[in-house]
Design a protein around this motif. Structure first.
Motif, PDB file in Angstrom:
ATOM      1  N   VAL A 170     -11.346  13.749  61.481  1.00 47.95           N
ATOM      2  CA  VAL A 170     -10.764  12.502  60.959  1.00 47.95           C
ATOM      3  C   VAL A 170     -11.505  12.096  59.695  1.00 47.95           C
ATOM      4  O   VAL A 170     -12.726  11.944  59.712  1.00 47.95           O
ATOM      5  N   LEU A 171     -10.764  11.942  58.634  1.00 51.50           N
ATOM      6  CA  LEU A 171     -11.358  11.443  57.393  1.00 51.50           C
ATOM      7  C   LEU A 171     -11.281   9.922  57.424  1.00 51.50           C
ATOM      8  O   LEU A 171     -10.202   9.353  57.587  1.00 51.50           O
ATOM      9  N   VAL A 172     -12.438   9.291  57.266  1.00 49.95           N
ATOM     10  CA  VAL A 172     -12.502   7.836  57.421  1.00 49.95           C
ATOM     11  C   VAL A 172     -12.881   7.178  56.106  1.00 49.95           C
ATOM     12  O   VAL A 172     -13.741   7.672  55.380  1.00 49.95           O
ATOM     13  N   ASP A 173     -12.238   6.095  55.823  1.00 51.22           N
ATOM     14  CA  ASP A 173     -12.638   5.284  54.673  1.00 51.22           C
ATOM     15  C   ASP A 173     -12.485   3.815  55.030  1.00 51.22           C
ATOM     16  O   ASP A 173     -11.574   3.432  55.756  1.00 51.22           O
ATOM     17  N   LEU A 174     -13.410   3.039  54.527  1.00 50.88           N
ATOM     18  CA  LEU A 174     -13.434   1.614  54.833  1.00 50.88           C
ATOM     19  C   LEU A 174     -12.312   0.874  54.117  1.00 50.88           C
ATOM     20  O   LEU A 174     -11.805  -0.133  54.592  1.00 50.88           O
ATOM     21  N   VAL A 202      -8.420   4.297  58.444  1.00 51.04           N
ATOM     22  CA  VAL A 202      -9.087   3.209  57.719  1.00 51.04           C
ATOM     23  C   VAL A 202      -9.917   2.402  58.701  1.00 51.04           C
ATOM     24  O   VAL A 202      -9.392   1.874  59.685  1.00 51.04           O
ATOM     25  N   GLY A 203     -11.177   2.348  58.464  1.00 50.74           N
ATOM     26  CA  GLY A 203     -12.051   1.579  59.344  1.00 50.74           C
ATOM     27  C   GLY A 203     -13.511   1.850  59.029  1.00 50.74           C
ATOM     28  O   GLY A 203     -13.825   2.703  58.204  1.00 50.74           O
ATOM     29  N   ASN A 204     -14.363   1.108  59.686  1.00 54.57           N
ATOM     30  CA  ASN A 204     -15.795   1.278  59.500  1.00 54.57           C
ATOM     31  C   ASN A 204     -16.277   2.409  60.412  1.00 54.57           C
ATOM     32  O   ASN A 204     -16.058   2.371  61.621  1.00 54.57           O
ATOM     33  N   ILE A 205     -16.936   3.379  59.835  1.00 54.50           N
ATOM     34  CA  ILE A 205     -17.298   4.586  60.586  1.00 54.50           C
ATOM     35  C   ILE A 205     -18.270   4.289  61.744  1.00 54.50           C
ATOM     36  O   ILE A 205     -18.356   5.067  62.682  1.00 54.50           O
ATOM     37  N   VAL A 206     -18.941   3.146  61.697  1.00 55.89           N
ATOM     38  CA  VAL A 206     -19.846   2.817  62.803  1.00 55.89           C
ATOM     39  C   VAL A 206     -19.168   1.923  63.864  1.00 55.89           C
ATOM     40  O   VAL A 206     -19.803   1.538  64.839  1.00 55.89           O
ATOM     41  N   HIS A 207     -17.902   1.610  63.650  1.00 58.04           N
ATOM     42  CA  HIS A 207     -17.188   0.811  64.649  1.00 58.04           C
ATOM     43  C   HIS A 207     -15.853   1.437  65.026  1.00 58.04           C
ATOM     44  O   HIS A 207     -14.897   0.732  65.358  1.00 58.04           O
ATOM     45  N   PHE A 209     -14.787   3.108  67.546  1.00 59.88           N
ATOM     46  CA  PHE A 209     -14.275   2.910  68.899  1.00 59.88           C
ATOM     47  C   PHE A 209     -14.066   1.436  69.224  1.00 59.88           C
ATOM     48  O   PHE A 209     -12.977   1.025  69.598  1.00 59.88           O
ATOM     49  N   THR A 210     -15.135   0.655  69.011  1.00 58.97           N
ATOM     50  CA  THR A 210     -15.030  -0.741  69.431  1.00 58.97           C
ATOM     51  C   THR A 210     -14.042  -1.543  68.587  1.00 58.97           C
ATOM     52  O   THR A 210     -13.455  -2.499  69.065  1.00 58.97           O
ATOM     53  N   LYS A 211     -13.881  -1.166  67.334  1.00 61.37           N
ATOM     54  CA  LYS A 211     -12.961  -1.932  66.504  1.00 61.37           C
ATOM     55  C   LYS A 211     -11.720  -1.158  66.112  1.00 61.37           C
ATOM     56  O   LYS A 211     -10.785  -1.726  65.574  1.00 61.37           O
ATOM     57  N   GLY A 212     -11.731   0.140  66.373  1.00 64.09           N
ATOM     58  CA  GLY A 212     -10.570   0.927  65.975  1.00 64.09           C
ATOM     59  C   GLY A 212      -9.952   1.703  67.119  1.00 64.09           C
ATOM     60  O   GLY A 212      -8.910   2.324  66.947  1.00 64.09           O
ATOM     61  N   GLY A 213     -10.617   1.699  68.282  1.00 63.10           N
ATOM     62  CA  GLY A 213     -10.068   2.407  69.432  1.00 63.10           C
ATOM     63  C   GLY A 213     -10.105   3.915  69.280  1.00 63.10           C
ATOM     64  O   GLY A 213      -9.511   4.644  70.053  1.00 63.10           O
ATOM     65  N   LEU A 214     -10.804   4.385  68.265  1.00 65.21           N
ATOM     66  CA  LEU A 214     -10.835   5.822  68.004  1.00 65.21           C
ATOM     67  C   LEU A 214     -12.184   6.371  68.456  1.00 65.21           C
ATOM     68  O   LEU A 214     -13.225   6.038  67.884  1.00 65.21           O
TER      69      LEU A 214
END
Length: 601
Positions: A170-174, A202-207, A209-214
Motif C-alpha cells: 500500500v502506497l500511503v500519503d498524508l 490517504v492517511g497518516n502512516i502511524v495511524h 489501523f486506528t484511524k483508517g481501519g487498514l
DNA sequence: GTTCTAGAAC
DNA sequence: GTTCTAGAAC
C-alpha cells in the motif's frame, strides 16, 4: 461521495471490510454480498457477514455525515444504503449522528485512492493479510521528480507482486491531493496491477489501523542516513509514534543507512505502534536526494537518482519479503556468523560488532552484487589472512602489527629492537611525545583476552623490554618524562602489544575521546597488574565496556573534567598536580626519582 | 588504527 | 559563523 467522518474500530469479526464511495459501488456490493446485514455491536455503518464459518467476510462500512456539519453539498449516500439494507440501522443513525468525531480522528475517504475492480475492495482490511504500507520515497523533502518516481514505484511494485503470495503493498500519503498517489494510481491501472495486491491510501502512516481501519503489519520509514529521529514528515512521525524502544532497536540493527538501502527493524512489543496499530516491523529505507539543501545531493543526475530509487524500493520490498519468509533476522549473531571467532571472555569485539552493524543493512540482491570488486578483493584478502592465521573478525587494516611481528626483517626501518620473542617499534601515530610498542612474536596471541598462564614468561619479558626502553629514553632523551606500560583491554589491531607511553599526552595524533580514554580509564590495563592477575588467576581482567571509551574527559593527574579534547589538551599541558595514588603504587609509573608524586611548583 | 565529513554544539 | 564530535568507510 462520503464525507470526512470518523472510522470506527473494527470488530474482530471482520477479516475484510469494503469501503464504498459512490452509489454504483454500494449497489454492486449489496448485489454481490446479498447476505450482508448491519452489525448491532459495531458502530453504525458497519455491515457484513459474520465469520463463524466463512474464512473471508465482507462488510460494507459507511460513515455518516454529521447531520449538523455538512462539509459539502453532496448527499451522503450512506443513508440510502442503510435504508436499503435494514431499517434498524436507520434508527441507529440518529444516535451516531450525535456522536463527536474526536478521539478516533478523521480520514477523508472520499479522497482515498482506489484502483481496479469494484468487486475487490481497494481498501480491504484484514488482520490475516500481511501488508506493507510505504510512503513515496525521496519525493517529499528529497525533491525527486514525481513523474519519474511514480514510474519507478509502479515498476518495482509490479516486479515484487509476483513474489508476494497473498501479501499486499500500500502506497500511503498524508495529503488528500497527493500528486504522487494519483500518478501511481493511474499508472498502476494502466498496467492492470491487481488492486487487491496494491493500492494507494490517504492517511497518516502511524495511524493506519486506528484511524483508517487498514491493518498493516509492516510500515516503511523514509529514514535519514543517520537513522535518527527528528527532521519532519514520515521519519519524525514514525519515531515519535514508535517510542524509545524502537529507537534503541533501530540503533541495535544499524547505525546508518546509505541511499538505496533498507534495514528491517522488528518493532518491540512494548512500542505503542505495535500495541495500537499492530505493526510488527518497520523498514527504514533511504532514497536518493535531489535537494541541494540536504546532504549528498545528486544535483540533477537522474541517471544515478533513478538507479538509487530503484535500489531503494528493491531493498524495501526484499526486506518485506524477508519478513514474510520469517527471515527478518538478517543480522546474524556474531557467534553464528563466525563460529569459533575468538572474542574475548567479555564477548566484546568492537571491530566485529561495528562490521556487523554495517553489514546489517538490508541490500537488494542487485545492490549486493554491485558492491565494488575492489572492495570485495580487499575484504577477501582480509578474510584469507584471518582464515590463514585463525584470527577471525579483524578489519582489513588491523593486521599491520602482526605483519611486523612475524616479518620484522621486512620492516627494518621501523623496528628499534628485534629478538626471538619480541619486536619494539615506535607507534606510527604516537599519542604522546614518546610512544613505543613491544610486540609479542607468538602466533595466535592477538589480544589480552588470549593471554593465559603459559604466556607469563612472555608478559614478563615484554614488560622488561618495555621498562628497558622507558629507562633508556629517560636517561638519554628527556629525564622529565613519566612512562606508563600497559595493554588496551580490547585492541584495535591484532597481535598482543604492550604500550610504553609517556604521560604528557602531548601529540597531534591524540585527537578524540576514544584516544584519551583508551589510555586513561580502566580500559588501559597496567602491565604490572596484568602480570599479577595472570599469575594469580590465570588470565587478565578485561575492561572492554564501550562505556569506558566514551566516558567524560578527565585529567589523568588532577582528575578535573573537561568538555572536549582541545580544552583537555590545553589543561594537561599545564597541570602539574601529583598523579593519583593508584598510579603511584606498584611501579605503574616509570620515572626518574622526584618526578612524580608531589605537586610541582 | 586513521580519515572524512555531517551535523550537533557552541 | 566556527568548532568539535561521532559514525562510516577504509
Amino acid at each position: 461521495m462520503l464525507q470526512k467522518k470518523e472510522l470506527p474500530k473494527l470488530s474482530e469479526g471482520f477479516s475484510r471490510i469494503m469501503f464504498c464511495h459512490n452509489d454504483a459501488e454500494i449497489q454492486d456490493a449489496v448485489k454481490t454480498y446479498s447476505s450482508l446485514e448491519p452489525f448491532d455491536d459495531l458502530p453504525r455503518g458497519c455491515f457484513g457477514q459474520r465469520s463463524h464459518e466463512a474464512k473471508v467476510q465482507v462488510g460494507i462500512m459507511k460513515f455518516l455525515k454529521k447531520a449538523d456539519a455538512p462539509s459539502s453539498g453532496r448527499t451522503p449516500k450512506v443513508d440510502r444504503v442503510q435504508r436499503h439494507l435494514s431499517p434498524q440501522s436507520s434508527d441507529k443513525k440518529d444516535q451516531s449522528s450525535e456522536r463527536k468525531d474526536g478521539g478516533l480522528g478523521l480520514i477523508n475517504f472520499s479522497e482515498k485512492e482506489e484502483m481496479g475492480s469494484k468487486e475487490t475492495a481497494a481498501c480491504s482490511s484484514s488482520n490475516d493479510i500481511p501488508t506493507l504500507a510505504f510512503p513515496s520515497i525521496s519525493t517529499a523533502d528529497f525533491q525527486f521528480n514525481l513523474d519519474k518516481a511514480s514510474d519507478i514505484i509502479v515498476e518495482k511494485v509490479e516486479e515484487c507482486l509476483g513474489k508476494l503470495g497473498n501479501a499486499r503493498l500500500v502506497l500511503v500519503d498524508l495529503s488528500h491531493g497527493s500528486k504522487i498517489l494519483s500518478l501511481v494510481k493511474a499508472k498502476a491501472e494502466k498496467k492492470n496491477i491487481d488492486s487487491s495486491k496494491f493500492f494507494t491510501f490517504v492517511g497518516n502512516i502511524v495511524h493506519l489501523f486506528t484511524k483508517g481501519g487498514l491493518r498493516c503489519s509492516v510500515i516503511a520509514n523514509a529514514a535519514n542516513w543517520r537513522l535518527k529521529p527528528g527532521g519532519g514528515g514520515v521519519n519524525a512521525a514514525i519515531f515519535n509514534a514508535a517510542g524509545a524502544d524502537f529507537e534503541a532497536a533501530t540503533k541495535d540493527r544499524a547505525k546508518s543507512l546509505q541511499p538505496g538501502h533498507a534495514v528491517v527493524v522488528p518493532l518491540p512489543s512494548t512500542s505503542p505502534l505495535h500495541i495500537r496499530e499492530g505493526v510488527t516491523h518497520v523498514i527504514h529505507v533511504l532514497g536518493p536526494n535531489m535537494n541541494p539543501q540536504r546532504p549528498n545531493c545528486l544535483g540533477n543526475d537522474y541517471n544515478e537518482g533513478c538507479k538509487l530509487l530503484c535500489k531503494a524500493y528493491s531493498s524495501l520490498f526484499d526486506g518485506f519479503m524477508s519478513i514474510l519468509n520469517k527471515q527478518e533476522n538478517i543480522i546474524p549473531e556474531p557467534s553464528k556468523m563466525l563460529p569459533g571467532s575468538d572474542c574475548g571472555p567479555d564477548g566484546s569485539n568492537q571491530n566485529f560488532d561495528q562490521k556487523n552493524k554495517r553489514d546489517g543493512e538490508f541490500l537488494s540482491e542487485n545492490s549486493k552484487k554491485s558492491r565494488s570488486s575492489q572492495n570485495d578483493a580487499r575484504v577477501e584478502e582480509a578474510n584469507k589472512d584471518n582464515e590463514r592465521t585463525g584470527a577471525k573478525g579483524w578489519g582489513s587494516w588491523a593486521h599491520a602489527l602482526y605483519q611486523i611481528a612475524m616479518h620484522p626483517e621486512r620492516h627494518k626501518d621501523d623496528t628499534f629492537e628485534v629478538s626471538e620473542d619480541v619486536v619494539v617499534i615506535k607507534d606510527v601515530y604516537p599519542k604522546a611525545q614518546r610512544h613505543l610498542l613491544v610486540l609479542a612474536r607468538t602466533e595466535n596471541l592477538d589480544r589480552l583476552s588470549d593471554v593465559r598462564q603459559e604466556h607469563l614468561d612472555l608478559l614478563r619479558r615484554m614488560h622488561a623490554v618495555g621498562l628497558k626502553w622507558a629507562e633508556k629514553l629517560l636517561q638519554e632523551d628527556d629525564a622529565s618524562l613519566v612512562f606508563r606500560l600497559g595493554y588496551h583491554s580490547v585492541p584495535s589491531m591484532r597481535q598482543l602489544h604492550l604500550h610504553v607511553i609517556s604521560q604528557d599526552f602531548n601529540s597531534p595524533h591524540l585527537k578524540n575521546k576514544k584516544h584519551w580514554n583508551s589510555f586513561n580509564t580502566a580500559f588501559f590495563r597496567d602491565s604490572v597488574d596484568v602480570i599479577e592477575e595472570v599469575s594469580s588467576k590465570g588470565k587478565a581482567t578485561i575492561k572492554g565496556d564501550e562505556g569506558l571509551l566514551s566516558m567524560e574527559l578527565r585529567c589523568h593527574r588532577c582528575r578535573s573534567a573537561h568538555p572536549n579534547i582541545p580544552r583537555l589538551k590545553s589543561h594537561i599541558t599545564n597541570c602539574k598536580a601529583a598523579f593519583p595514588a593508584a598510579l603511584l603504587q606498584n611501579g605503574r609509573l616509570v620515572h626518574r626519582p622526584g618526578e612524580v608524586g608531589t605537586v610541582k611548583p
